[in-house]
Write an enzyme that holds these catalytic residues in place. Structure first.
Site, PDB file in Angstrom:
ATOM      1  N   ASP A  10       0.864  -1.184   0.000  1.00  0.00           N
ATOM      2  CA  ASP A  10       0.000   0.000   0.000  1.00  0.00           C
ATOM      3  C   ASP A  10       0.904   1.239   0.000  1.00  0.00           C
ATOM      4  O   ASP A  10       2.122   1.135   0.148  1.00  0.00           O
ATOM      5  CB  ASP A  10      -0.919   0.011   1.236  1.00  0.00           C
ATOM      6  CG  ASP A  10      -1.909   1.178   1.197  1.00  0.00           C
ATOM      7  OD1 ASP A  10      -2.309   1.599   0.090  1.00  0.00           O
ATOM      8  OD2 ASP A  10      -2.287   1.695   2.266  1.00  0.00           O
ATOM      9  N   SER A  11       0.266   2.390  -0.089  1.00  0.00           N
ATOM     10  CA  SER A  11       1.015   3.654  -0.127  1.00  0.00           C
ATOM     11  C   SER A  11       1.437   4.101   1.267  1.00  0.00           C
ATOM     12  O   SER A  11       1.409   5.290   1.552  1.00  0.00           O
ATOM     13  CB  SER A  11       0.105   4.736  -0.705  1.00  0.00           C
ATOM     14  OG  SER A  11      -0.965   4.963   0.197  1.00  0.00           O
ATOM     15  N   CYS A  73      -4.908  -1.780  -1.249  1.00  0.00           N
ATOM     16  CA  CYS A  73      -5.199  -0.375  -1.540  1.00  0.00           C
ATOM     17  C   CYS A  73      -6.322  -0.313  -2.561  1.00  0.00           C
ATOM     18  O   CYS A  73      -6.222  -0.926  -3.636  1.00  0.00           O
ATOM     19  CB  CYS A  73      -3.926   0.266  -2.099  1.00  0.00           C
ATOM     20  SG  CYS A  73      -4.196   1.909  -2.768  1.00  0.00           S
ATOM     21  N   GLU A 151      -1.021   9.428   7.314  1.00  0.00           N
ATOM     22  CA  GLU A 151       0.390   9.079   7.074  1.00  0.00           C
ATOM     23  C   GLU A 151       1.324   9.849   8.011  1.00  0.00           C
ATOM     24  O   GLU A 151       2.447   9.416   8.259  1.00  0.00           O
ATOM     25  CB  GLU A 151       0.773   9.351   5.618  1.00  0.00           C
ATOM     26  CG  GLU A 151       0.373   8.260   4.656  1.00  0.00           C
ATOM     27  CD  GLU A 151       1.023   6.909   4.974  1.00  0.00           C
ATOM     28  OE1 GLU A 151       2.241   6.849   5.188  1.00  0.00           O
ATOM     29  OE2 GLU A 151       0.279   5.910   5.046  1.00  0.00           O
ATOM     30  N   CYS A 183     -11.158   3.224   1.450  1.00  0.00           N
ATOM     31  CA  CYS A 183      -9.698   3.415   1.471  1.00  0.00           C
ATOM     32  C   CYS A 183      -9.182   2.675   2.696  1.00  0.00           C
ATOM     33  O   CYS A 183      -9.754   2.810   3.791  1.00  0.00           O
ATOM     34  CB  CYS A 183      -9.374   4.907   1.553  1.00  0.00           C
ATOM     35  SG  CYS A 183      -7.632   5.252   1.863  1.00  0.00           S
ATOM     36  N   HIS A 185      -6.775   3.144   4.545  1.00  0.00           N
ATOM     37  CA  HIS A 185      -6.290   3.991   5.649  1.00  0.00           C
ATOM     38  C   HIS A 185      -7.413   4.313   6.654  1.00  0.00           C
ATOM     39  O   HIS A 185      -7.131   4.610   7.817  1.00  0.00           O
ATOM     40  CB  HIS A 185      -5.746   5.326   5.121  1.00  0.00           C
ATOM     41  CG  HIS A 185      -4.355   5.250   4.562  1.00  0.00           C
ATOM     42  ND1 HIS A 185      -4.082   4.635   3.356  1.00  0.00           N
ATOM     43  CD2 HIS A 185      -3.174   5.716   5.028  1.00  0.00           C
ATOM     44  CE1 HIS A 185      -2.780   4.738   3.113  1.00  0.00           C
ATOM     45  NE2 HIS A 185      -2.205   5.391   4.108  1.00  0.00           N
TER      46      HIS A 185
HETATM   47  N1  DGL Z   1      -4.878   3.126   1.179  1.00  0.00           N
HETATM   48  C1  DGL Z   1      -5.123   3.471  -0.150  1.00  0.00           C
HETATM   49  C2  DGL Z   1      -6.510   3.179  -0.636  1.00  0.00           C
HETATM   50  O1  DGL Z   1      -7.096   2.235  -0.151  1.00  0.00           O
HETATM   51  C3  DGL Z   1      -4.326   4.575  -0.763  1.00  0.00           C
HETATM   52  C4  DGL Z   1      -4.646   5.960  -0.386  1.00  0.00           C
HETATM   53  C5  DGL Z   1      -3.695   6.970  -0.969  1.00  0.00           C
HETATM   54  O2  DGL Z   1      -2.489   6.727  -0.968  1.00  0.00           O
HETATM   55  O3  DGL Z   1      -4.173   8.006  -1.438  1.00  0.00           O
HETATM   56  O4  DGL Z   1      -7.034   3.832  -1.510  1.00  0.00           O
END
Ligand code: DGL
Length: 258
Positions: A10-11, A73, A151, A183, A185
């Site tokens: 993931d990011s 993600c 983050e 998302c 996150h």
């Molecule tokens: N966690 C990610 C998602 O589910 C990425 C969010 C991002 O980096 O903008 O979309």
């Protein structure tokens, strides 16, 4: 082959919500978590940028001998997973906003989806939404600014609350009874979300479904590891502060230069 790890990327720290569920659901499996915090956030990147990022992440995980890759993600899955499946000869599991269960559960006929711009504009998301929400009003909200705060290790407090109120108010006023966290996150800030929305709104996220699907795909490919206690190795190519914070400094994080 079954001894090899499952790769997850993931990011940044969002995919940990999925890594944790997979670890609980498949405790014998070894996991490799790749936190691509160097490229975070993914949400406002172009399709071409996302393709390149995802190809590189998959190459990294395949070099670590991963037997299956979980794209933890929504943004990466909805934009890139089809291309990843055709480029790499390895099974993939992705994560998508839980639109289908939300559509089944809604009584008010209105559901809210909080997701990144990249997810909301993707063809895959729009196709799922069209198929499953025929007579249902879907209120989409581009969750600008949220991933950046998370983050930075901000999971509560006034700054976060103000942004959340801005994003959630319209949905609450319209009368949604299902809120889809689109998302990975966002489960990290679920306590703050619960303080803002009325209790009659259910919150849906996809991590259980992803863990179950991972087991199914491993089984289908004869890749299940049934013995021993699995461990997770963490790699990160950018800032590690929030990753360390969320892991309580209990794990070593291997820094990667790119
Ligand atoms: N966690 C990610 C998602 O589910 C990425 C969010 C991002 O980096 O903008 O979309």
């Amino acid at each position: 082959m079954s001894e090899f790890p499952i790769g997850i990327f993931d990011s940044g720290i969002g995919g940990l919500t999925i890594q944790k569920k997979i670890n609980n659901f498949l405790p014998n499996e070894n996991l490799v978590y790749y936190s691509d915090s160097f490229n975070s956030p993914y949400g406002n990147k172009s399709g071409q940028e996302l393709d390149e990022i995802c190809f590189n992440n998959c190459e990294f995980l395949i070099n670590k001998k991963c037997k299956l890759i979980v794209v933890a993600c929504n943004t990466a899955t909805t934009n890139c997973i089809k291309k990843l499946r055709s480029k790499f000869n390895i099974p993939f599991v992705g994560v998508e906003p839980a639109i289908k269960p939300a559509a089944k559960r809604t009584k008010s006929g209105k559901i809210g989806v909080l997701a990144t711009e990249g997810t909301l504009r993707s063809k895959q998301f729009n196709n799922i939404s069209e198929i499953h929400t025929k007579n249902i009003k879907v209120i989409e909200e581009n969750a600008k600014g949220l991933v950046e705060l998370i983050e930075r290790g901000i999971f509560k407090g006034q700054d976060l609350r103000l942004i959340l109120i801005k994003h959630l108010n319209r949905m609450i006023e319209i009368g949604i009874d299902q809120l889809v966290l689109g998302c990975t996150h966002f489960p990290l800030i679920i306590d703050e979300i619960k303080k803002i929305i009325p209790p009659k709104i259910s919150i849906l996220e996809s991590s259980d479904a992803v863990a179950k699907q991972t087991k199914r795909v491993l089984k289908e490919n004869n890749l299940i590891k049934n013995e021993g206690i699995g461990n997770t190795t963490f790699y990160c190519n950018g800032p590690t502060t929030s990753l360390n914070k969320i892991l309580n400094y209990n794990f070593e994080i291997i820094r990667i230069k790119i």
